[in-house]
Design a protein around this motif. Structure first.
Motif, PDB file in Angstrom:
ATOM      1  N   LEU A   1       3.410   8.192   0.987  1.00 18.73           N
ATOM      2  CA  LEU A   1       4.810   8.527   1.268  1.00 18.73           C
ATOM      3  C   LEU A   1       5.769   7.369   1.030  1.00 18.73           C
ATOM      4  N   LYS A   2       5.251   6.163   0.967  1.00 17.44           N
ATOM      5  CA  LYS A   2       6.129   4.996   0.971  1.00 17.44           C
ATOM      6  C   LYS A   2       7.138   5.010  -0.170  1.00 17.44           C
ATOM      7  N   GLN A   3       6.695   5.367  -1.354  1.00 11.24           N
ATOM      8  CA  GLN A   3       7.613   5.379  -2.487  1.00 11.24           C
ATOM      9  C   GLN A   3       8.701   6.424  -2.298  1.00 11.24           C
ATOM     10  N   GLN A   4       8.315   7.594  -1.779  1.00 10.15           N
ATOM     11  CA  GLN A   4       9.305   8.644  -1.529  1.00 10.15           C
ATOM     12  C   GLN A   4      10.266   8.238  -0.420  1.00 10.15           C
ATOM     13  N   LEU A   5       9.762   7.547   0.592  1.00 10.46           N
ATOM     14  CA  LEU A   5      10.634   7.073   1.665  1.00 10.46           C
ATOM     15  C   LEU A   5      11.708   6.143   1.124  1.00 10.46           C
ATOM     16  N   ALA A   6      11.319   5.275   0.203  1.00 13.20           N
ATOM     17  CA  ALA A   6      12.285   4.350  -0.385  1.00 13.20           C
ATOM     18  C   ALA A   6      13.369   5.107  -1.143  1.00 13.20           C
ATOM     19  N   ILE A   7      12.972   6.139  -1.872  1.00 17.19           N
ATOM     20  CA  ILE A   7      13.939   6.928  -2.642  1.00 17.19           C
ATOM     21  C   ILE A   7      14.862   7.698  -1.715  1.00 17.19           C
TER      22      ILE A   7
END
Length: 332
Positions: A90-96
Protein backbone atom coordinates in the motif's frame (compact mmCIF):
# COMPACT_ATOMS: atom_id res chain seq x y z
CA UNK A 1 -29.96 17.96 -6.86
CA UNK A 2 -32.26 17.95 -3.85
CA UNK A 3 -31.72 20.50 -1.10
CA UNK A 4 -30.02 19.23 2.03
CA UNK A 5 -32.51 17.37 4.20
CA UNK A 6 -30.15 16.36 7.00
CA UNK A 7 -27.11 17.87 8.67
CA UNK A 8 -24.89 15.40 10.52
CA UNK A 9 -21.33 15.05 11.73
CA UNK A 10 -20.49 13.21 8.52
CA UNK A 11 -21.94 15.84 6.19
CA UNK A 12 -20.00 18.46 8.14
CA UNK A 13 -16.75 16.47 8.21
CA UNK A 14 -16.76 15.67 4.50
CA UNK A 15 -18.46 18.84 3.28
CA UNK A 16 -21.21 16.94 1.48
CA UNK A 17 -24.87 17.79 1.03
CA UNK A 18 -26.40 14.41 1.87
CA UNK A 19 -25.39 11.76 4.46
CA UNK A 20 -25.04 9.13 1.75
CA UNK A 21 -21.78 7.31 1.13
CA UNK A 22 -21.21 4.82 -1.69
CA UNK A 23 -18.56 2.33 -0.71
CA UNK A 24 -15.91 0.87 -2.95
CA UNK A 25 -17.42 -1.98 -4.97
CA UNK A 26 -14.32 -3.81 -6.07
CA UNK A 27 -11.43 -3.38 -8.49
CA UNK A 28 -12.36 -1.75 -11.81
CA UNK A 29 -15.92 -1.13 -10.59
CA UNK A 30 -15.70 2.03 -8.47
CA UNK A 31 -13.78 4.14 -10.97
CA UNK A 32 -13.44 7.88 -11.48
CA UNK A 33 -16.63 8.41 -13.51
CA UNK A 34 -18.86 6.69 -10.97
CA UNK A 35 -17.22 8.25 -7.91
CA UNK A 36 -17.45 11.69 -9.49
CA UNK A 37 -21.16 11.14 -10.15
CA UNK A 38 -21.68 10.28 -6.47
CA UNK A 39 -19.81 13.40 -5.36
CA UNK A 40 -21.64 15.62 -7.83
CA UNK A 41 -24.95 14.25 -6.53
CA UNK A 42 -24.09 15.41 -3.03
CA UNK A 43 -22.66 12.22 -1.52
CA UNK A 44 -19.22 10.69 -1.08
CA UNK A 45 -17.69 7.94 -3.19
CA UNK A 46 -14.43 5.99 -3.09
CA UNK A 47 -12.17 4.93 -5.95
CA UNK A 48 -10.91 1.41 -5.23
CA UNK A 49 -7.13 1.65 -5.16
CA UNK A 50 -6.68 -2.12 -5.59
CA UNK A 51 -8.09 -1.81 -9.10
CA UNK A 52 -5.09 0.23 -10.24
CA UNK A 53 -1.81 -1.45 -9.26
CA UNK A 54 0.01 0.63 -11.86
CA UNK A 55 0.96 3.90 -10.07
CA UNK A 56 0.54 6.08 -13.14
CA UNK A 57 -2.91 4.68 -13.88
CA UNK A 58 -3.97 5.15 -10.27
CA UNK A 59 -2.78 8.74 -10.27
CA UNK A 60 -4.64 9.36 -13.53
CA UNK A 61 -7.85 8.03 -11.98
CA UNK A 62 -7.53 10.49 -9.11
CA UNK A 63 -6.86 13.39 -11.42
CA UNK A 64 -9.73 12.38 -13.70
CA UNK A 65 -12.10 12.31 -10.72
CA UNK A 66 -10.96 15.73 -9.57
CA UNK A 67 -11.55 17.09 -13.07
CA UNK A 68 -15.05 15.58 -13.24
CA UNK A 69 -15.98 16.98 -9.83
CA UNK A 70 -14.57 20.43 -10.62
CA UNK A 71 -12.21 20.14 -7.68
CA UNK A 72 -14.65 18.83 -5.06
CA UNK A 73 -13.33 16.36 -2.53
CA UNK A 74 -13.63 12.61 -3.11
CA UNK A 75 -12.47 9.41 -1.46
CA UNK A 76 -10.32 6.33 -2.04
CA UNK A 77 -10.94 2.80 -0.79
CA UNK A 78 -7.81 1.20 0.68
CA UNK A 79 -7.90 -2.52 1.43
CA UNK A 80 -5.32 -3.44 4.06
CA UNK A 81 -4.41 -7.05 3.45
CA UNK A 82 -3.85 -9.31 6.43
CA UNK A 83 -1.30 -11.28 4.44
CA UNK A 84 2.40 -10.68 4.92
CA UNK A 85 3.52 -7.55 3.13
CA UNK A 86 0.01 -6.13 2.81
CA UNK A 87 0.94 -2.72 4.19
CA UNK A 88 4.14 -2.62 2.14
CA UNK A 89 2.09 -3.00 -1.05
CA UNK A 90 0.00 0.00 0.00
CA UNK A 91 2.89 2.37 0.60
CA UNK A 92 3.20 3.58 -2.97
CA UNK A 93 -0.55 4.16 -3.23
CA UNK A 94 -0.54 5.99 0.11
CA UNK A 95 2.08 8.38 -1.24
CA UNK A 96 -0.02 9.08 -4.33
CA UNK A 97 -3.19 9.59 -2.28
CA UNK A 98 -1.34 12.13 -0.16
CA UNK A 99 0.27 13.90 -3.11
CA UNK A 100 -3.01 14.20 -4.98
CA UNK A 101 -4.87 15.72 -2.03
CA UNK A 102 -7.58 13.08 -1.62
CA UNK A 103 -10.14 14.20 0.96
CA UNK A 104 -10.86 10.90 2.72
CA UNK A 105 -10.23 7.17 2.65
CA UNK A 106 -12.40 4.18 3.39
CA UNK A 107 -10.08 1.61 4.97
CA UNK A 108 -11.02 -2.02 5.39
CA UNK A 109 -9.43 -5.37 6.12
CA UNK A 110 -6.66 -5.38 8.70
CA UNK A 111 -6.07 -2.70 11.32
CA UNK A 112 -5.39 0.78 9.88
CA UNK A 113 -2.80 1.49 12.58
CA UNK A 114 0.19 1.18 10.24
CA UNK A 115 -1.21 3.61 7.65
CA UNK A 116 -2.72 6.21 9.97
CA UNK A 117 0.45 8.32 10.45
CA UNK A 118 0.82 8.93 6.71
CA UNK A 119 -2.86 9.76 6.31
CA UNK A 120 -2.89 12.08 9.34
CA UNK A 121 0.18 13.93 8.11
CA UNK A 122 -1.58 14.50 4.79
CA UNK A 123 -4.75 15.76 6.48
CA UNK A 124 -6.82 12.92 5.03
CA UNK A 125 -9.94 11.83 6.90
CA UNK A 126 -10.02 8.12 7.74
CA UNK A 127 -13.29 6.19 7.85
CA UNK A 128 -12.52 2.62 8.90
CA UNK A 129 -14.98 -0.13 8.00
CA UNK A 130 -15.71 -2.95 10.44
CA UNK A 131 -18.25 -5.82 10.53
CA UNK A 132 -19.13 -5.54 14.23
CA UNK A 133 -19.22 -2.92 16.98
CA UNK A 134 -16.55 -4.78 18.95
CA UNK A 135 -14.02 -3.87 16.24
CA UNK A 136 -15.21 -0.26 16.15
CA UNK A 137 -13.86 0.23 19.68
CA UNK A 138 -10.37 -0.68 18.49
CA UNK A 139 -10.58 1.64 15.49
CA UNK A 140 -11.74 4.49 17.72
CA UNK A 141 -8.81 3.98 20.09
CA UNK A 142 -6.41 4.15 17.14
CA UNK A 143 -7.73 7.61 16.27
CA UNK A 144 -9.69 7.21 13.05
CA UNK A 145 -12.08 10.03 12.19
CA UNK A 146 -15.22 7.91 11.74
CA UNK A 147 -16.29 4.29 11.77
CA UNK A 148 -18.35 2.46 9.17
CA UNK A 149 -20.18 -0.52 10.66
CA UNK A 150 -21.68 -3.01 8.22
CA UNK A 151 -24.28 -5.62 9.05
CA UNK A 152 -24.84 -9.15 7.83
CA UNK A 153 -27.02 -7.80 4.99
CA UNK A 154 -24.07 -6.27 3.17
CA UNK A 155 -22.81 -7.51 -0.17
CA UNK A 156 -19.11 -8.19 0.20
CA UNK A 157 -17.63 -8.99 3.60
CA UNK A 158 -20.15 -9.03 6.49
CA UNK A 159 -17.80 -10.62 9.03
CA UNK A 160 -18.18 -13.88 10.87
CA UNK A 161 -20.77 -12.96 13.51
CA UNK A 162 -23.88 -12.54 11.37
CA UNK A 163 -25.11 -9.42 13.19
CA UNK A 164 -27.89 -7.65 11.28
CA UNK A 165 -27.67 -4.05 10.13
CA UNK A 166 -30.70 -3.10 12.25
CA UNK A 167 -28.85 -4.12 15.40
CA UNK A 168 -25.62 -2.45 14.32
CA UNK A 169 -27.46 0.81 13.61
CA UNK A 170 -29.03 0.91 17.04
CA UNK A 171 -26.01 -0.27 18.99
CA UNK A 172 -23.01 1.44 17.38
CA UNK A 173 -24.03 5.04 18.21
CA UNK A 174 -24.54 4.03 21.85
CA UNK A 175 -21.05 2.57 22.14
CA UNK A 176 -18.89 4.74 19.89
CA UNK A 177 -18.51 8.52 20.27
CA UNK A 178 -17.12 9.01 16.77
CA UNK A 179 -19.31 9.73 13.74
CA UNK A 180 -20.95 6.47 12.69
CA UNK A 181 -21.87 5.25 9.20
CA UNK A 182 -24.11 2.19 8.83
CA UNK A 183 -24.06 -0.11 5.81
CA UNK A 184 -25.60 -3.40 4.78
CA UNK A 185 -28.91 -3.89 2.97
CA UNK A 186 -29.61 -0.17 2.64
CA UNK A 187 -31.23 1.21 -0.48
CA UNK A 188 -34.23 3.33 0.47
CA UNK A 189 -34.86 6.72 2.02
CA UNK A 190 -36.93 5.14 4.76
CA UNK A 191 -33.85 3.25 5.87
CA UNK A 192 -31.80 6.43 5.70
CA UNK A 193 -34.24 8.26 7.96
CA UNK A 194 -34.46 5.31 10.36
CA UNK A 195 -30.68 4.94 10.57
CA UNK A 196 -30.22 8.61 11.39
CA UNK A 197 -33.03 8.40 13.93
CA UNK A 198 -31.13 5.62 15.70
CA UNK A 199 -28.13 7.89 16.15
CA UNK A 200 -25.93 7.26 13.11
CA UNK A 201 -24.56 10.04 10.92
CA UNK A 202 -24.80 8.53 7.43
CA UNK A 203 -25.49 5.37 5.46
CA UNK A 204 -23.20 3.41 3.16
CA UNK A 205 -24.55 1.77 0.00
CA UNK A 206 -23.06 -0.72 -2.44
CA UNK A 207 -25.39 -3.26 -4.02
CA UNK A 208 -28.15 -0.68 -4.51
CA UNK A 209 -25.81 1.32 -6.73
CA UNK A 210 -24.99 -1.53 -9.14
CA UNK A 211 -27.58 -0.10 -11.54
CA UNK A 212 -26.07 3.38 -11.62
CA UNK A 213 -25.81 4.59 -15.19
CA UNK A 214 -22.31 5.94 -14.58
CA UNK A 215 -20.99 2.62 -13.26
CA UNK A 216 -18.72 1.00 -15.84
CA UNK A 217 -20.10 -2.55 -15.79
CA UNK A 218 -21.85 -4.41 -18.59
CA UNK A 219 -25.50 -3.51 -19.27
CA UNK A 220 -26.46 -7.20 -19.18
CA UNK A 221 -25.27 -7.45 -15.60
CA UNK A 222 -27.15 -4.31 -14.62
CA UNK A 223 -30.28 -5.80 -16.21
CA UNK A 224 -29.78 -8.94 -14.13
CA UNK A 225 -29.57 -6.86 -10.97
CA UNK A 226 -32.80 -5.05 -11.91
CA UNK A 227 -34.53 -8.44 -12.24
CA UNK A 228 -33.22 -9.58 -8.85
CA UNK A 229 -35.35 -9.59 -5.73
CA UNK A 230 -32.53 -9.75 -3.19
CA UNK A 231 -32.71 -13.49 -2.61
CA UNK A 232 -29.91 -14.36 -5.04
CA UNK A 233 -26.97 -14.03 -2.66
CA UNK A 234 -25.07 -16.56 -0.59
CA UNK A 235 -22.34 -16.27 2.05
CA UNK A 236 -19.29 -18.32 1.12
CA UNK A 237 -15.63 -18.76 2.16
CA UNK A 238 -16.79 -19.71 5.64
CA UNK A 239 -14.13 -22.42 5.70
CA UNK A 240 -11.52 -19.66 5.52
CA UNK A 241 -13.36 -17.54 8.09
CA UNK A 242 -13.44 -14.82 5.43
CA UNK A 243 -17.20 -14.69 4.98
CA UNK A 244 -18.17 -13.20 1.63
CA UNK A 245 -21.74 -12.43 0.49
CA UNK A 246 -21.85 -12.80 -3.29
CA UNK A 247 -24.14 -13.65 -6.18
CA UNK A 248 -24.98 -17.35 -6.01
CA UNK A 249 -23.36 -18.25 -9.34
CA UNK A 250 -21.25 -21.22 -10.44
CA UNK A 251 -18.14 -19.98 -8.62
CA UNK A 252 -20.11 -19.41 -5.43
CA UNK A 253 -21.58 -22.90 -5.59
CA UNK A 254 -18.11 -24.41 -6.00
CA UNK A 255 -16.83 -22.44 -3.01
CA UNK A 256 -19.89 -23.37 -0.94
CA UNK A 257 -19.12 -27.04 -1.66
CA UNK A 258 -15.58 -26.55 -0.36
CA UNK A 259 -16.98 -24.88 2.76
CA UNK A 260 -19.38 -27.77 3.31
CA UNK A 261 -16.53 -30.25 2.96
CA UNK A 262 -14.57 -28.47 5.67
CA UNK A 263 -11.82 -27.16 3.39
CA UNK A 264 -9.46 -24.62 4.91
CA UNK A 265 -6.58 -24.60 2.40
CA UNK A 266 -6.73 -21.40 0.33
CA UNK A 267 -5.16 -23.17 -2.65
CA UNK A 268 -8.36 -25.20 -3.04
CA UNK A 269 -10.36 -21.98 -3.21
CA UNK A 270 -7.98 -20.02 -5.43
CA UNK A 271 -9.36 -21.15 -8.84
CA UNK A 272 -12.81 -19.84 -7.90
CA UNK A 273 -12.07 -16.63 -6.00
CA UNK A 274 -9.46 -14.86 -8.11
CA UNK A 275 -10.22 -11.21 -8.77
CA UNK A 276 -9.71 -11.58 -12.52
CA UNK A 277 -12.89 -13.67 -12.73
CA UNK A 278 -15.00 -10.90 -11.23
CA UNK A 279 -13.37 -8.27 -13.44
CA UNK A 280 -14.19 -10.35 -16.52
CA UNK A 281 -17.79 -10.87 -15.37
CA UNK A 282 -18.39 -7.15 -14.95
CA UNK A 283 -16.84 -6.42 -18.34
CA UNK A 284 -18.61 -9.16 -20.30
CA UNK A 285 -21.96 -9.35 -18.54
CA UNK A 286 -21.56 -13.12 -18.06
CA UNK A 287 -22.02 -13.51 -14.32
CA UNK A 288 -21.50 -17.29 -14.09
CA UNK A 289 -18.00 -16.99 -12.68
CA UNK A 290 -16.34 -14.79 -10.08
CA UNK A 291 -16.96 -13.58 -6.56
CA UNK A 292 -19.47 -10.83 -7.34
CA UNK A 293 -20.41 -8.79 -4.26
CA UNK A 294 -24.19 -8.89 -4.08
CA UNK A 295 -26.51 -8.02 -1.22
CA UNK A 296 -30.28 -8.03 -0.64
CA UNK A 297 -30.47 -4.25 -1.24
CA UNK A 298 -30.64 -5.04 -4.97
CA UNK A 299 -34.38 -5.35 -4.34
CA UNK A 300 -34.45 -1.54 -4.40
CA UNK A 301 -32.54 -1.39 -7.71
CA UNK A 302 -35.59 -1.27 -9.96
CA UNK A 303 -34.06 0.40 -13.03
CA UNK A 304 -30.81 1.73 -14.46
CA UNK A 305 -30.67 5.41 -13.52
CA UNK A 306 -28.14 8.19 -13.00
CA UNK A 307 -26.68 8.40 -9.50
CA UNK A 308 -28.39 11.72 -8.92
CA UNK A 309 -31.80 10.24 -9.74
CA UNK A 310 -31.21 7.43 -7.26
CA UNK A 311 -30.25 9.93 -4.57
CA UNK A 312 -33.26 12.13 -5.34
CA UNK A 313 -35.64 9.19 -4.95
CA UNK A 314 -34.02 8.25 -1.63
CA UNK A 315 -34.29 11.77 -0.28
CA UNK A 316 -37.92 12.11 -1.35
CA UNK A 317 -38.61 8.78 0.35
CA UNK A 318 -36.80 9.93 3.51
CA UNK A 319 -38.88 13.10 3.59
CA UNK A 320 -42.08 11.04 3.38
CA UNK A 321 -40.81 8.86 6.24
CA UNK A 322 -40.27 11.95 8.38
CA UNK A 323 -43.77 13.15 7.58
CA UNK A 324 -45.19 9.79 8.60
CA UNK A 325 -43.36 9.95 11.91
CA UNK A 326 -44.77 13.42 12.45
CA UNK A 327 -48.28 12.14 11.79
CA UNK A 328 -47.78 9.19 14.15
CA UNK A 329 -46.54 11.49 16.90
CA UNK A 330 -49.38 13.94 16.38
CA UNK A 331 -47.04 16.76 15.31
CA UNK A 332 -48.13 17.01 11.67
Amino acid sequence: MRDALFKTRITEMLGIRHPILCGGMGPRVSEAEYVAAVVNAGGMGFIVAAGFPDPDEFREQLRRCRQLTAGKGFGVNLYISRQAGGVERLKQQLAIVAEEGVLCVETAGASPEAVLPVLRDAGIKVLHKVPAVRYAHTAARLGVDAVIVVGNDCGGHPGIYGIGSMVQAARAPEEIALPIVIGGGIGSGRQLAATLAMGADAVLMGSRMLVSRELQIHPDYKAQVVRGDGSESIIVKTGLRDHHRVLNNDSAKAVAALDAAGASDFELYRPHVGGALATQAYASGDSALGMLDYGPAVVFADAVKPVEAIFDEMLDDARQALQRLGQLSGQA
